[in-house]
Design an enzyme around this catalytic site. Structure first.
Site, short mmCIF file in Angstrom:
data_model
loop_
_atom_site.label_atom_id
_atom_site.label_comp_id
_atom_site.label_asym_id
_atom_site.label_seq_id
_atom_site.Cartn_x
_atom_site.Cartn_y
_atom_site.Cartn_z
N SER A 144 0.86 -1.20 0.00
CA SER A 144 0.00 0.00 0.00
C SER A 144 0.88 1.23 0.00
O SER A 144 2.03 1.18 0.46
CB SER A 144 -0.86 0.00 1.26
OG SER A 144 -1.50 1.24 1.42
N TYR A 157 -1.41 -1.52 10.34
CA TYR A 157 -1.46 -1.62 8.87
C TYR A 157 -0.21 -1.00 8.24
O TYR A 157 0.43 -1.60 7.38
CB TYR A 157 -2.73 -0.91 8.38
CG TYR A 157 -3.03 -1.06 6.90
CD1 TYR A 157 -3.62 -2.21 6.40
CD2 TYR A 157 -2.74 -0.03 6.00
CE1 TYR A 157 -3.93 -2.33 5.04
CE2 TYR A 157 -3.05 -0.15 4.65
CZ TYR A 157 -3.64 -1.30 4.18
OH TYR A 157 -3.95 -1.41 2.84
N1 LIG Z 1 -8.94 -0.83 -0.54
C1 LIG Z 1 -7.94 0.03 -0.57
O1 LIG Z 1 -8.15 1.26 -0.66
C2 LIG Z 1 -6.52 -0.46 -0.53
C3 LIG Z 1 -5.46 0.48 -0.65
C4 LIG Z 1 -4.16 0.03 -0.64
C5 LIG Z 1 -3.90 -1.32 -0.51
N2 LIG Z 1 -4.94 -2.20 -0.39
C6 LIG Z 1 -4.62 -3.63 -0.26
O2 LIG Z 1 -5.23 -4.33 -1.32
C7 LIG Z 1 -5.34 -5.71 -0.93
C8 LIG Z 1 -6.70 -6.25 -1.33
O3 LIG Z 1 -7.70 -5.64 -0.54
P1 LIG Z 1 -9.05 -5.04 -1.14
O4 LIG Z 1 -9.01 -3.58 -0.91
O5 LIG Z 1 -9.28 -5.55 -2.49
O6 LIG Z 1 -10.11 -5.60 -0.07
P2 LIG Z 1 -11.23 -6.75 -0.14
O7 LIG Z 1 -11.71 -6.89 1.25
O8 LIG Z 1 -12.23 -6.44 -1.19
O9 LIG Z 1 -10.42 -8.05 -0.57
C9 LIG Z 1 -9.55 -8.70 0.32
C10 LIG Z 1 -9.90 -10.18 0.39
O10 LIG Z 1 -8.96 -10.79 1.28
C11 LIG Z 1 -9.67 -11.77 2.03
N3 LIG Z 1 -8.98 -12.06 3.29
C12 LIG Z 1 -8.95 -11.32 4.42
N4 LIG Z 1 -8.28 -11.96 5.38
C13 LIG Z 1 -7.86 -13.14 4.85
C14 LIG Z 1 -7.13 -14.24 5.35
N5 LIG Z 1 -6.67 -14.28 6.62
N6 LIG Z 1 -6.89 -15.28 4.53
C15 LIG Z 1 -7.36 -15.28 3.26
N7 LIG Z 1 -8.09 -14.29 2.73
C16 LIG Z 1 -8.32 -13.21 3.52
C17 LIG Z 1 -11.04 -11.15 2.26
O11 LIG Z 1 -12.02 -12.14 2.57
C18 LIG Z 1 -11.30 -10.46 0.92
O12 LIG Z 1 -12.05 -11.32 0.07
C19 LIG Z 1 -5.07 -5.75 0.57
O13 LIG Z 1 -3.77 -6.24 0.80
C20 LIG Z 1 -5.17 -4.30 0.98
O14 LIG Z 1 -4.42 -4.00 2.12
C21 LIG Z 1 -6.24 -1.81 -0.39
#
Ligand SMILES: NC(=O)c1ccc[n+]([C@@H]2O[C@H](COP(=O)([O-])OP(=O)(O)OC[C@H]3O[C@@H](n4cnc5c(N)ncnc54)[C@H](O)[C@@H]3O)[C@@H](O)[C@H]2O)c1
Length: 328
Positions: A144, A157
């Site tokens: 991130s 985080y």
């Molecule tokens: N959403 C944002 O604005 C943002 C910004 C920067 C980085 N990210 C990163 O992007 C990545 C994806 O997240 P997203 O935003 O698409 O969220 P999301 O919640 O839509 O997708 C994340 C998925 O990970 C799964 N998950 C959570 N814990 C888990 C575990 N212990 N084992 C297996 N699966 C697990 C969840 O069930 C979910 O389906 C993450 O690493 C997040 O930190 C997100």
């Protein structure tokens, strides 16, 4: 890597948000995709989509913090597709917002457990299998932008994401001789379901120092929908970065949010911290930072307005010794 056709791709968090976007884009590019996720409802929904598309996608329910289950998932991939993946995307992640000083051991254990150790579990499980298979490959980790900026409003985080970036740079160096490339994706915002993170928090780590009522989840949801990049667009950018073998991918969040400017700011911050004069300079810069960011938000909207009213980023209500958060 330029040719994805017939390659096996394992995506953690592959059933929602960024991971689901990756599954869509890379299955269209010809990969056999395994989506591994802790949420069965997300897996079911995603599989309904892929079945309709007749895409070669296999779902595995997996908690990436469980090392034995991870090894079993790796065995399952070999059984289903005849070998280990050539591509591994460490995308699963969770987030929790609240003041650093209110954090419990459980806040740290959960967020760092998923967001940093989950990646470590993926690397330790799959890298030896990938090397032994001798086919080269590619690993992508979703960190991130938060890994470059200290945030006292989501400290576990920030720590996990900073660690993930360093972890991947070390692995990039290590894996070069094996023909395995590495990209670390550092988005600023994604239109996703990450605001529902608390739903997957395990019972034994439930004790949190943060306010986690429904109002905060709703508020957070609106933020990601306002500032977030579409997951499919993000996955297309990732595909390009993999084709170009580019280590860092920091998608811009709009005008005035140039990744190079952000990275120079990070470096400047660290240099400033080294002298008393620099500390003063940094304090001035911090004052301007949020104002500048707000100016560049879509249509001048400030999705962070109302954070205090919604209790977003606040401490658990009974922790009365915690001062209210400034900023947003
Ligand atoms: N959403 C944002 O604005 C943002 C910004 C920067 C980085 N990210 C990163 O992007 C990545 C994806 O997240 P997203 O935003 O698409 O969220 P999301 O919640 O839509 O997708 C994340 C998925 O990970 C799964 N998950 C959570 N814990 C888990 C575990 N212990 N084992 C297996 N699966 C697990 C969840 O069930 C979910 O389906 C993450 O690493 C997040 O930190 C997100």
């Amino acid at each position: 890597m330029k040719d994805f056709s017939g390659k096996i791709l394992f995506i953690t968090g592959g059933a929602s948000g960024a991971g689901l976007g990756q599954a869509k884009v890379f299955s269209e590019a010809g990969c056999k995709v395994v989506i591994a996720d802790i949420r069965q409802d997300h897996l079911d929904e995603a599989m309904a989509y892929f079945k309709e598309k007749k895409a070669d996608v296999h779902a595995i329910r997996l908690d990436i913090t469980d090392r034995e289950a991870y090894a079993a998932a790796a065995d399952e991939v070999e059984k289903v597709y005849g070998g280990p993946p050539q591509l591994l995307f460490n995308t699963a992640g969770v987030n929790a917002f609240g003041p650093a000083e209110a954090s419990t051991f459980e806040d740290f254990d959960w967020v760092i457990g998923v967001d940093l150790f989950g990646i470590i579990n993926g690397l330790v499980t799959f890298v030896p299998r990938m090397i032994k298979a001798g086919k080269g490959g590619y690993i992508c980790t979703v960190a991130s932008m938060g890994g470059f900026m200290a945030s006292s409003g989501c400290t576990p985080y920030s720590v996990a994401k900073a660690g993930a970036i360093m972890l991947m740079e070390c692995y990039m160096q290590a894996l070069k001789p094996y023909g395995i490339g590495v990209t670390c994706l550092c988005p600023g915002g994604i239109k996703s379901n990450i605001d529902q993170s608390a739903l997957t928090r395990p019972e034994h780590l439930a004790n949190t120092g943060y306010n986690t009522d429904e109002k905060t989840m709703e508020f957070e949801h609106n933020i990601y929908q306002t500032v977030g990049v579409d997951p499919v667009d993000l996955a297309k950018m990732l595909k390009q970065a993999i084709e170009d073998e580019q280590f860092l991918l920091i998608p811009t969040m709009g005008p005035g949010m140039d990744p190079a400017v952000m990275l120079r700011g990070t470096l400047e911050r660290l240099v400033n911290y080294c002298t008393p004069e620099g500390m003063k300079r940094q304090a001035e810069m911090e004052k301007k930072r949020f104002e500048e960011m707000r100016q560049h938000l879509p249509q001048g909207a400030n999705p962070y307005a109302g954070a205090a009213d919604a209790g977003w980023g606040a401490a658990r209500k009974d922790l009365t010794w915690v001062k209210p958060r400034q900023g947003f």
